[in-house]
Design an enzyme around this catalytic site. Structure first.
Site, PDB file in Angstrom:
ATOM      1  N   VAL A 250     -73.328 -75.647 -16.566  1.00 54.54           N
ATOM      2  CA  VAL A 250     -72.155 -75.234 -15.777  1.00 54.54           C
ATOM      3  C   VAL A 250     -71.102 -74.593 -16.675  1.00 54.54           C
ATOM      4  O   VAL A 250     -70.537 -73.537 -16.358  1.00 54.54           O
ATOM      5  CB  VAL A 250     -71.553 -76.450 -15.034  1.00 54.54           C
ATOM      6  CG1 VAL A 250     -70.230 -76.063 -14.372  1.00 54.54           C
ATOM      7  CG2 VAL A 250     -72.538 -76.972 -13.992  1.00 54.54           C
ATOM      8  N   GLU A 251     -70.823 -75.236 -17.814  1.00 54.11           N
ATOM      9  CA  GLU A 251     -69.829 -74.700 -18.741  1.00 54.11           C
ATOM     10  C   GLU A 251     -70.274 -73.352 -19.300  1.00 54.11           C
ATOM     11  O   GLU A 251     -69.476 -72.414 -19.401  1.00 54.11           O
ATOM     12  CB  GLU A 251     -69.599 -75.695 -19.889  1.00 54.11           C
ATOM     13  CG  GLU A 251     -68.907 -76.975 -19.447  1.00 54.11           C
ATOM     14  CD  GLU A 251     -68.857 -78.015 -20.549  1.00 54.11           C
ATOM     15  OE1 GLU A 251     -69.298 -77.703 -21.684  1.00 54.11           O
ATOM     16  OE2 GLU A 251     -68.407 -79.144 -20.298  1.00 54.11           O
ATOM     17  N   PHE A 252     -71.554 -73.245 -19.657  1.00 55.74           N
ATOM     18  CA  PHE A 252     -72.074 -71.997 -20.203  1.00 55.74           C
ATOM     19  C   PHE A 252     -71.922 -70.857 -19.194  1.00 55.74           C
ATOM     20  O   PHE A 252     -71.460 -69.760 -19.537  1.00 55.74           O
ATOM     21  CB  PHE A 252     -73.545 -72.184 -20.588  1.00 55.74           C
ATOM     22  CG  PHE A 252     -74.199 -70.938 -21.130  1.00 55.74           C
ATOM     23  CD1 PHE A 252     -73.979 -70.552 -22.444  1.00 55.74           C
ATOM     24  CD2 PHE A 252     -75.008 -70.152 -20.321  1.00 55.74           C
ATOM     25  CE1 PHE A 252     -74.568 -69.401 -22.954  1.00 55.74           C
ATOM     26  CE2 PHE A 252     -75.606 -69.003 -20.823  1.00 55.74           C
ATOM     27  CZ  PHE A 252     -75.381 -68.622 -22.143  1.00 55.74           C
TER      28      PHE A 252
END
Length: 285
Positions: free
Chosen positions: A224-226
Site C-alpha cells: 500500500v505504501e509503495f
C-alpha cells in the site's frame, strides 16, 4: 526521537571548543566526567557555556560545584588554557579574536534525566544567585521538541527489517538532525494507523523505501505504501522515492517493479553511518 545528548551535540551553530571536565562535588567525592562546551559568537563578540550532564550524576551537587568554580565565571575550560583563535580574512585589517569575547552569563545545561518543573526552577534560581542566566534542557525537553519537529522523510519498510537495519538507521539520522516519520516514534496509542501513515506519506519531502526480501514479499501495508509513493510521483511529477537496497538483487527488484529497478538507490552494505549521511544529503537535495 532525538536524545538530549544529540541536541547538545548539534544545537549550537557557533564555533565551539569542548572537553570532558572531571570534577569533585562540594563534599570532595568524585563525579563522573561531564562535557563542557564554550560557544564563540565572533559577530556578537560573545561567548557562553553549555554542559552535558550524563545519567546517574548528582545533578544538584554537580551544578552547584560548577557555579563556584573560577573557570565558570571567566568562561574558560581551564585557567590559562592557552587556546587562541583569530577570525578574519588574510591580508585584511579587520580581525576578531577569541580572547576579546565577552561572557554573556548564559549557561545551558543538557541533563540526561527526567526533571520536575520545580527541579528545573531550582537550578535556574541557583544560577541567578551567582549571576548566571541558566537554561535547563532535560529528557522531557528532548521528547517535546522531537514531537514538534516536522519529519522531512517517510520511512517505508517491512517490520521484519527493523532490527537488522531500520531502527539503527533512524537513530543515526536523528543524530544528524534529519527527522523522519518512523512508526515506533510517530504513532501514539489510540491513533489511526491508516490516517497517520497517509499523513506521513503526503506531507514529507521524500519517501525512503527499504527494499528487502521481506518488503518485496509483503502484500499488506508495504504494498500500500509503495503504491502511494508511486502515485505521488506521478501527481507531483518529481522524484519522491529514495530506495535503499537491503540484501536484494537487481533481478528481485525488477520482478517486483521494472520501473523501480531503474531508479538509483543506496545500498545498505556501505554501513549505517555512511548510509545515513548520504541519505540526509539526498533528502535535502
Amino acid at each position: 526521537m532525538a536524545t538530549i545528548r544529540e541536541f547538545f551535540d548539534t544545537d549550537i551553530k557557533d564555533m565551539t571548543k569542548h572537553n570532558d571536565w572531571g570534577m569533585t562535588l562540594l563534599d570532595g567525592s568524585p563525579l563522573p566526567s561531564i562535557t563542557a562546551k564554550i560557544a564563540w559568537d565572533f559577530d556578537a563578540n560573545a561567548k557562553y557555556w553549555s554542559f552535558f550532564i550524563p545519567d546517574g550524576v548528582d545533578i544538584s551537587g554537580c551544578v552547584n560545584s560548577l557555579f563556584k568554580l573560577p573557570e565558570m565565571s571567566r568562561c574558560v575550560l581551564s585557567e590559562g588554557d592557552g587556546l587562541f583563535v583569530e577570525s578574519g580574512f588574510a591580508g585584511y585589517s579587520e580581525k576578531m579574536r577569541s580572547k576579546s569575547l565577552v561572557f554573556t552569563g548564559r549557561v545551558f545545561f543538557y541533563i540526561d534525566a527526567w526533571l520536575e518543573l520545580s527541579e528545573r526552577k531550582k537550578l535556574t534560581n541557583a544560577g541567578s544567585q551567582y549571576g548566571f542566566h541558566v537554561i535547563v534542557r532535560d529528557r522531557e525537553y528532548a521528547k517535546v521538541r522531537s514531537r514538534k519537529e516536522k519529519p522531512v522523510a517517510f520511512i517505508s519498510h517491512d517490520s521484519k527489517d527493523k532490527d537488522s537495519l531500520v531502527r539503527n538507521l533512524v537513530l543515526e539520522l536523528s543524530k544528524l538532525r534529519c527527522i523522519v516519520w518512523y512508526d515506533e516514534y510517530a504513532l501514539k496509542v489510540g491513533e489511526s494507523l491508516r490516517a497517520s501513515i497517509e499523513k506521513g506519506l503526503k506531507e514529507t519531502k521524500k519517501c525512503v523505501v527499504v527494499l528487502s526480501p521481506n518488503f518485496l514479499s509483503n502484500e499488506g501495508w508495504g504494498k500500500v505504501e509503495f503504491d502511494s509513493v508511486f502515485t505521488r510521483e506521478i501527481i507531483e511529477k518529481d522524484n519522491v522515492m529514495l530506495p535503499i537496497w537491503h540484501n536484494v538483487s537487481v533481478q528481485e527488484v525488477y520482478e517486483y517493479s521494472p520501473k523501480l529497478a531503474d531508479k538509483v538507490g543506496l545500498n545498505s552494505d556501505m554501513g549505517i553511518e555512511k548510509l545515513a549521511t548520504k541519505l540526509k544529503h539526498a533528502i535535502a537535495g
